[in-house]
Design a protein around this motif. Sequence first.
Motif, PDB file in Angstrom:
ATOM      1  N   ALA A   1      -6.152   8.841 -14.876  1.00 34.79           N
ATOM      2  CA  ALA A   1      -7.370   9.045 -15.661  1.00 34.79           C
ATOM      3  C   ALA A   1      -8.626   8.815 -14.830  1.00 34.79           C
ATOM      4  CB  ALA A   1      -7.368   8.122 -16.886  1.00 34.79           C
ATOM      5  N   ILE A   2      -8.595   7.804 -13.979  1.00 33.43           N
ATOM      6  CA  ILE A   2      -9.787   7.487 -13.195  1.00 33.43           C
ATOM      7  C   ILE A   2     -10.112   8.603 -12.201  1.00 33.43           C
ATOM      8  CG2 ILE A   2      -8.710   6.223 -11.264  1.00 33.43           C
ATOM      9  CD1 ILE A   2     -11.030   4.074 -11.930  1.00 33.43           C
TER      10      ILE A   2
ATOM     11  N   MET B   1       0.833  -1.200   0.000  1.00 34.58           N
ATOM     12  CA  MET B   1       0.000   0.000   0.000  1.00 34.58           C
ATOM     13  C   MET B   1       0.870   1.253   0.000  1.00 34.58           C
ATOM     14  SD  MET B   1      -2.855   1.691   2.121  1.00 34.58           S
ATOM     15  CE  MET B   1      -2.737   3.436   2.331  1.00 34.58           C
ATOM     16  N   THR B   2       0.371   2.279  -0.679  1.00 35.85           N
ATOM     17  CA  THR B   2       1.066   3.564  -0.736  1.00 35.85           C
ATOM     18  C   THR B   2       1.253   4.133   0.671  1.00 35.85           C
ATOM     19  OG1 THR B   2       0.035   4.033  -2.855  1.00 35.85           O
ATOM     20  CG2 THR B   2       0.966   5.889  -1.674  1.00 35.85           C
ATOM     21  N   ASN B   3       2.467   4.562   0.968  1.00 38.43           N
ATOM     22  CA  ASN B   3       2.727   5.216   2.246  1.00 38.43           C
ATOM     23  C   ASN B   3       2.276   6.671   2.145  1.00 38.43           C
ATOM     24  OD1 ASN B   3       3.936   3.031   3.615  1.00 38.43           O
ATOM     25  ND2 ASN B   3       5.847   3.369   2.491  1.00 38.43           N
ATOM     26  N   ILE B   4       1.465   7.102   3.089  1.00 40.14           N
ATOM     27  CA  ILE B   4       0.935   8.458   3.065  1.00 40.14           C
ATOM     28  C   ILE B   4       1.523   9.222   4.242  1.00 40.14           C
ATOM     29  CG2 ILE B   4      -1.148   9.860   2.991  1.00 40.14           C
ATOM     30  CD1 ILE B   4      -2.704   7.332   2.287  1.00 40.14           C
ATOM     31  N   ASP B   5       2.238  10.310   3.940  1.00 40.86           N
ATOM     32  CA  ASP B   5       2.834  11.077   5.035  1.00 40.86           C
ATOM     33  C   ASP B   5       1.752  11.876   5.761  1.00 40.86           C
ATOM     34  OD1 ASP B   5       2.728  13.951   3.922  1.00 40.86           O
ATOM     35  OD2 ASP B   5       3.704  12.854   2.297  1.00 40.86           O
ATOM     36  N   GLU B   6       2.070  12.332   6.936  1.00 42.91           N
ATOM     37  CA  GLU B   6       1.085  13.010   7.784  1.00 42.91           C
ATOM     38  C   GLU B   6       0.543  14.281   7.139  1.00 42.91           C
ATOM     39  OE1 GLU B   6       2.477  13.693  11.717  1.00 42.91           O
ATOM     40  OE2 GLU B   6       2.948  11.586  12.112  1.00 42.91           O
ATOM     41  N   HIS B   7       1.411  15.024   6.449  1.00 42.32           N
ATOM     42  CA  HIS B   7       0.965  16.268   5.812  1.00 42.32           C
ATOM     43  C   HIS B   7      -0.072  15.980   4.729  1.00 42.32           C
ATOM     44  CE1 HIS B   7       1.104  20.280   4.102  1.00 42.32           C
ATOM     45  NE2 HIS B   7       1.264  19.724   2.911  1.00 42.32           N
ATOM     46  N   THR B   8       0.211  14.986   3.898  1.00 39.23           N
ATOM     47  CA  THR B   8      -0.721  14.619   2.826  1.00 39.23           C
ATOM     48  C   THR B   8      -2.023  14.113   3.414  1.00 39.23           C
ATOM     49  OG1 THR B   8       1.104  14.049   1.332  1.00 39.23           O
ATOM     50  CG2 THR B   8      -1.062  13.135   0.815  1.00 39.23           C
ATOM     51  N   MET B   9      -1.922  13.298   4.445  1.00 41.06           N
ATOM     52  CA  MET B   9      -3.112  12.764   5.103  1.00 41.06           C
ATOM     53  C   MET B   9      -3.990  13.897   5.634  1.00 41.06           C
ATOM     54  SD  MET B   9      -4.569   9.767   6.209  1.00 41.06           S
ATOM     55  CE  MET B   9      -3.317   8.534   6.595  1.00 41.06           C
TER      56      MET B   9
ATOM     57  N   SER C   1     -12.093  -1.629  -2.863  1.00 42.86           N
ATOM     58  CA  SER C   1     -11.770  -2.715  -1.944  1.00 42.86           C
ATOM     59  C   SER C   1     -10.274  -2.751  -1.663  1.00 42.86           C
ATOM     60  CB  SER C   1     -12.203  -4.063  -2.546  1.00 42.86           C
ATOM     61  OG  SER C   1     -11.555  -4.280  -3.797  1.00 42.86           O
ATOM     62  N   ASN C   2      -9.574  -1.718  -2.150  1.00 49.66           N
ATOM     63  CA  ASN C   2      -8.123  -1.680  -2.085  1.00 49.66           C
ATOM     64  C   ASN C   2      -7.673  -0.318  -1.544  1.00 49.66           C
ATOM     65  OD1 ASN C   2      -5.496  -0.758  -3.400  1.00 49.66           O
ATOM     66  ND2 ASN C   2      -5.433  -2.944  -3.875  1.00 49.66           N
ATOM     67  N   PRO C   3      -6.842  -0.283  -0.512  1.00 55.51           N
ATOM     68  CA  PRO C   3      -6.404   0.996   0.066  1.00 55.51           C
ATOM     69  C   PRO C   3      -5.753   1.940  -0.939  1.00 55.51           C
ATOM     70  CG  PRO C   3      -5.886  -0.792   1.560  1.00 55.51           C
ATOM     71  CD  PRO C   3      -6.344  -1.431   0.280  1.00 55.51           C
ATOM     72  N   ASP C   4      -4.993   1.402  -1.893  1.00 55.88           N
ATOM     73  CA  ASP C   4      -4.362   2.254  -2.900  1.00 55.88           C
ATOM     74  C   ASP C   4      -5.408   2.968  -3.743  1.00 55.88           C
ATOM     75  OD1 ASP C   4      -1.765   1.645  -2.138  1.00 55.88           O
ATOM     76  OD2 ASP C   4      -1.619  -0.066  -3.494  1.00 55.88           O
ATOM     77  N   HIS C   5      -6.465   2.254  -4.115  1.00 55.43           N
ATOM     78  CA  HIS C   5      -7.537   2.858  -4.899  1.00 55.43           C
ATOM     79  C   HIS C   5      -8.312   3.876  -4.058  1.00 55.43           C
ATOM     80  CE1 HIS C   5      -7.580  -1.005  -7.586  1.00 55.43           C
ATOM     81  NE2 HIS C   5      -6.539  -0.217  -7.821  1.00 55.43           N
ATOM     82  N   THR C   6      -8.480   3.570  -2.786  1.00 53.14           N
ATOM     83  CA  THR C   6      -9.141   4.514  -1.884  1.00 53.14           C
ATOM     84  C   THR C   6      -8.373   5.827  -1.832  1.00 53.14           C
ATOM     85  OG1 THR C   6     -10.040   2.732  -0.511  1.00 53.14           O
ATOM     86  CG2 THR C   6      -9.892   4.908   0.504  1.00 53.14           C
ATOM     87  N   TYR C   7      -7.067   5.741  -1.783  1.00 52.76           N
ATOM     88  CA  TYR C   7      -6.212   6.925  -1.755  1.00 52.76           C
ATOM     89  C   TYR C   7      -6.396   7.751  -3.031  1.00 52.76           C
ATOM     90  CZ  TYR C   7      -1.903   9.703  -1.616  1.00 52.76           C
ATOM     91  OH  TYR C   7      -0.989  10.733  -1.617  1.00 52.76           O
ATOM     92  N   LEU C   8      -6.451   7.089  -4.187  1.00 51.93           N
ATOM     93  CA  LEU C   8      -6.673   7.797  -5.450  1.00 51.93           C
ATOM     94  C   LEU C   8      -8.024   8.504  -5.444  1.00 51.93           C
ATOM     95  CD1 LEU C   8      -5.379   5.243  -8.134  1.00 51.93           C
ATOM     96  CD2 LEU C   8      -4.236   7.326  -7.334  1.00 51.93           C
ATOM     97  N   ASN C   9      -9.044   7.826  -4.917  1.00 57.82           N
ATOM     98  CA  ASN C   9     -10.370   8.447  -4.839  1.00 57.82           C
ATOM     99  C   ASN C   9     -10.333   9.699  -3.970  1.00 57.82           C
ATOM    100  OD1 ASN C   9     -11.416   6.395  -6.433  1.00 57.82           O
ATOM    101  ND2 ASN C   9     -12.243   5.230  -4.714  1.00 57.82           N
ATOM    102  N   ALA C  10      -9.652   9.603  -2.849  1.00 57.79           N
ATOM    103  CA  ALA C  10      -9.583  10.744  -1.930  1.00 57.79           C
ATOM    104  C   ALA C  10      -8.869  11.933  -2.572  1.00 57.79           C
ATOM    105  CB  ALA C  10      -8.872  10.343  -0.641  1.00 57.79           C
TER     106      ALA C  10
ATOM    107  N   GLU D   1      -9.544  -2.323   5.766  1.00 58.86           N
ATOM    108  CA  GLU D   1      -8.474  -1.312   5.762  1.00 58.86           C
ATOM    109  C   GLU D   1      -8.793  -0.190   4.780  1.00 58.86           C
ATOM    110  OE1 GLU D   1      -4.820  -3.294   4.938  1.00 58.86           O
ATOM    111  OE2 GLU D   1      -4.865  -4.499   6.771  1.00 58.86           O
ATOM    112  N   ALA D   2      -9.358  -0.552   3.614  1.00 58.67           N
ATOM    113  CA  ALA D   2      -9.700   0.458   2.608  1.00 58.67           C
ATOM    114  C   ALA D   2     -10.769   1.405   3.141  1.00 58.67           C
ATOM    115  CB  ALA D   2     -10.176  -0.228   1.328  1.00 58.67           C
ATOM    116  N   LEU D   3     -11.795   0.865   3.793  1.00 59.83           N
ATOM    117  CA  LEU D   3     -12.858   1.697   4.336  1.00 59.83           C
ATOM    118  C   LEU D   3     -12.350   2.598   5.457  1.00 59.83           C
ATOM    119  CD1 LEU D   3     -15.844  -0.831   4.443  1.00 59.83           C
ATOM    120  CD2 LEU D   3     -15.648   1.182   2.971  1.00 59.83           C
ATOM    121  N   ARG D   4     -11.545   2.058   6.328  1.00 64.68           N
ATOM    122  CA  ARG D   4     -11.034   2.847   7.448  1.00 64.68           C
ATOM    123  C   ARG D   4     -10.078   3.946   6.960  1.00 64.68           C
ATOM    124  NH1 ARG D   4     -12.076   0.763  12.611  1.00 64.68           N
ATOM    125  NH2 ARG D   4     -10.301   1.882  13.487  1.00 64.68           N
ATOM    126  N   LEU D   5      -9.285   3.622   5.922  1.00 67.66           N
ATOM    127  CA  LEU D   5      -8.409   4.638   5.348  1.00 67.66           C
ATOM    128  C   LEU D   5      -9.249   5.757   4.736  1.00 67.66           C
ATOM    129  CD1 LEU D   5      -5.658   5.737   4.475  1.00 67.66           C
ATOM    130  CD2 LEU D   5      -5.867   4.345   2.388  1.00 67.66           C
TER     131      LEU D   5
END
Length: 299
Positions: A238-239, A1-9, A259-268, A51-55
């Motif tokens: 693109a998505i 899964m992509t590591n997300i730093d605190e600032h980005t989060m 269903s995937n945390p990486d995709h959740t991050y892209l959506n956010a 994990e995806a939902l909680r992220l």
Amino acid sequence: MTNIDEHTMASLQRENANRMVALPDGSMMPQVGQGTWYLGEDPAKRQEEIEALRLGVQLGMTLIDTAEMYGDGKSEHLVGEAIKGIRDQVYLVSKVYPHRASRNEILAACAESLRRLDTDHLDLYLLHWRGNVPLSQTIAGMEQLKAEGKIGRWGVSNFDIHDMQDLLSMENGNQCQANQVLYHLGSRGIEYDLLKWQREHNIPIMAYSPLAQGGRLREQLLESEEVQSIAKKHGVEAIQIILAWCIIHPDVAAIPRSSNPDHTYLNAQASKIRLDEEDLKLLDGRFPAPTFKTALDIL
């Protein structure tokens, strides 16, 4: 899964938390949420889906949409597990089967959903689609659930303009707070009449499958020269352009499923994209709004 730093989060959390849709009752609903169709059905994917939902909640996408139909309750069970300990941060939406939407049966259906979700209330409860039960009975049941504090408010799903007109002609029908329908760049039928009508009545749209269901249509959207060029211009996927397009209007919420945390991050991240007039003109040229009435798209 992509590591997300605190600032980005923190930045994404603020961006999504500030994107709200006003409801007719004066309350606010998150504009970017998370869908859960098919989630909870594969035990091997359960932990990743949680994990995806909680992220998503951490990233400010605090609306979670589910239904008793999804996996015959499995989705609600999964959501209940995912929001354990963070229920107060979540705007929780579920949907009732049409055949269970009678005056008394809807009370039992809601109780079962609450039990599976391990919560004492829903923020929004929707009639999944119009069935044979008279709408007057459904409205009465919804109003009782609201009076008892089991739901904060109610709405509908998969209602076309004539269904909405019928609904609002009935006693307490004007208490409907939202209509959840299929809407994305490749499915713009509601723009011909339904979206305009709901705007006139201050009832927002909740767009399900805003990224288009997997298959040839999604491929056409993602692979189009226009979407690709706009994505390159903004330095995103693109998505993400497809989702950014869907939430360009302040009265349209979207509930992309992941269903995937990486995709959740892209959506956010999509909430930070600002499409300009040139972008919208390109997209309108390739995927134009309808010029005539079409049947409501339903998955």
